[in-house]
Design a protein around this motif. Sequence first.
Motif, PDB file in Angstrom:
ATOM      1  N   PRO A   1     -74.321 -10.420   8.735  1.00 25.70           N
ATOM      2  CA  PRO A   1     -73.396 -11.419   9.274  1.00 25.70           C
ATOM      3  C   PRO A   1     -73.794 -11.880  10.677  1.00 25.70           C
ATOM      4  O   PRO A   1     -74.403 -11.136  11.447  1.00 25.70           O
ATOM      5  N   VAL A   2     -73.439 -13.110  10.983  1.00 28.49           N
ATOM      6  CA  VAL A   2     -73.826 -13.725  12.248  1.00 28.49           C
ATOM      7  C   VAL A   2     -72.612 -14.386  12.884  1.00 28.49           C
ATOM      8  O   VAL A   2     -71.791 -15.005  12.195  1.00 28.49           O
ATOM      9  N   VAL A   3     -72.503 -14.269  14.202  1.00 27.92           N
ATOM     10  CA  VAL A   3     -71.561 -15.052  14.997  1.00 27.92           C
ATOM     11  C   VAL A   3     -72.403 -15.968  15.880  1.00 27.92           C
ATOM     12  O   VAL A   3     -73.295 -15.502  16.586  1.00 27.92           O
ATOM     13  N   VAL A   4     -72.128 -17.267  15.817  1.00 29.89           N
ATOM     14  CA  VAL A   4     -72.932 -18.237  16.552  1.00 29.89           C
ATOM     15  C   VAL A   4     -72.108 -18.794  17.711  1.00 29.89           C
ATOM     16  O   VAL A   4     -70.971 -19.234  17.524  1.00 29.89           O
ATOM     17  N   VAL A   5     -72.702 -18.782  18.896  1.00 31.06           N
ATOM     18  CA  VAL A   5     -72.022 -19.196  20.122  1.00 31.06           C
ATOM     19  C   VAL A   5     -72.739 -20.412  20.697  1.00 31.06           C
ATOM     20  O   VAL A   5     -73.957 -20.391  20.876  1.00 31.06           O
ATOM     21  N   GLY A   6     -71.988 -21.460  21.016  1.00 24.54           N
ATOM     22  CA  GLY A   6     -72.597 -22.652  21.595  1.00 24.54           C
ATOM     23  C   GLY A   6     -71.906 -23.079  22.866  1.00 24.54           C
ATOM     24  O   GLY A   6     -70.676 -23.111  22.931  1.00 24.54           O
ATOM     25  N   HIS A   7     -72.684 -23.391  23.879  1.00 25.83           N
ATOM     26  CA  HIS A   7     -72.146 -23.902  25.140  1.00 25.83           C
ATOM     27  C   HIS A   7     -72.469 -25.382  25.277  1.00 25.83           C
ATOM     28  O   HIS A   7     -73.602 -25.812  25.020  1.00 25.83           O
ATOM     29  N   SER A   8     -71.474 -26.174  25.669  1.00 22.69           N
ATOM     30  CA  SER A   8     -71.667 -27.589  25.978  1.00 22.69           C
ATOM     31  C   SER A   8     -72.349 -28.321  24.803  1.00 22.69           C
ATOM     32  O   SER A   8     -71.853 -28.277  23.677  1.00 22.69           O
TER      33      SER A   8
END
Length: 257
Positions: free
Chosen positions: A90-97
Amino acid sequence: MTFINASFLSAAAIALAAIAAPLSAAHADAPAKPVIVLVHGAFADATGWSHVIPLLEKDGYTVFAVQNSLTSLDADVATTKRVIEAQKGPVVVVGHSYGGAVITGAAADQANVKALVYLAAFAPDSGEAVGVFADQIPLAKTLVPDAAGFLYIDRAKFHDAFCADVPAEEAHIMGIVQKPLASAIFGQSIPAAAWKTIPSWYLVSQDDHAISPDLERFYAKRMGAQTSEIKASHVAFISHPKEIVHWIEEAANASAK
């Protein structure tokens, strides 16, 4: 010389095995921590996550920070998608701006992505241009193009516009090493929005001078995200890394249930 009875050793081994068995079973039953994939925004690169990565690793997470080119949305989506697809669990994807637009496209139809985390980020709908809400992007007024159509933040305005709560010396270096964004990206879009099918978390930066906090609230509400706010500039992951890690881990823990 001291001799130990063989039957005593056998009994001790059996006792240790009896203790270890339930511990091993409990460990086997514990859900694996998801891999955390971090996606930077414009005018930055993956080294911007250097305040966050050690804290996540200390808590037992495997972390990947994607290095995107900022030459086109399609190219950055493809690069991020390769990192996501390379993970076995499983993956958690984090994005800024701008990274929020990237993860919105890259995570679409990726079954292993269990949560999306947006940090003061764009969260476009399918077919919606990244810069469609230009009037709510104050940073646009500070941008300076070069001869090839790439945009930089005016270094004289960088600290206030991008990272007002970061120490001046660090902000100065960030302005010098900033990575330019192709201006064409503001008119580009993604074909499918991952937040329509994947649980999402959104953190609004209340003192953001780059993207209007009200636009961030709009994105969060539209996607039905778990939403919180932090009194921070556009780069809360630099000025408040502990709080950001807590928010990421909240999404990771929820996705594991």
